[in-house]
Design a protein around this motif. Structure first.
Motif: not given
Length: 68
Positions: A4, A7, A39, A42-44, A46, A48-49, A67
């Motif tokens: 985390d 990222v 990005n 969408q990571a928050s 789904t 997926f990052c 993640f």
């Protein structure tokens, strides 16, 4: 450092780099900033990052809850 934090640090560095590129080169580099923001959004949603996937592959330890 866990996934985390790695990222978040990577995203922060990339945003600062894009701001510098906008200032010294071209306003078109704002597209990079927008891509990073999209990005993160969408990571928050789904979970997926792509950056987290890469960091995991190079050996950054888990431990974060975002993640998994």
């Amino acid at each position: 450092m866990n996934i985390d934090r790695a990222v978040m640090a990577f995203a922060g560095v990339m945003i600062l780099v894009s701001v510098l590129l906008v200032h010294f080169h071209s306003a078109w580099w704002l597209l990079l900033t927008a891509f990073i923001g999209l990005n993160l959004l969408q990571a928050s949603v789904t979970g997926f990052c792509p950056a987290a996937f890469v960091f995991r592959k190079i050996g950054v330890r888990g431990g974060g809850c975002a993640f998994r």
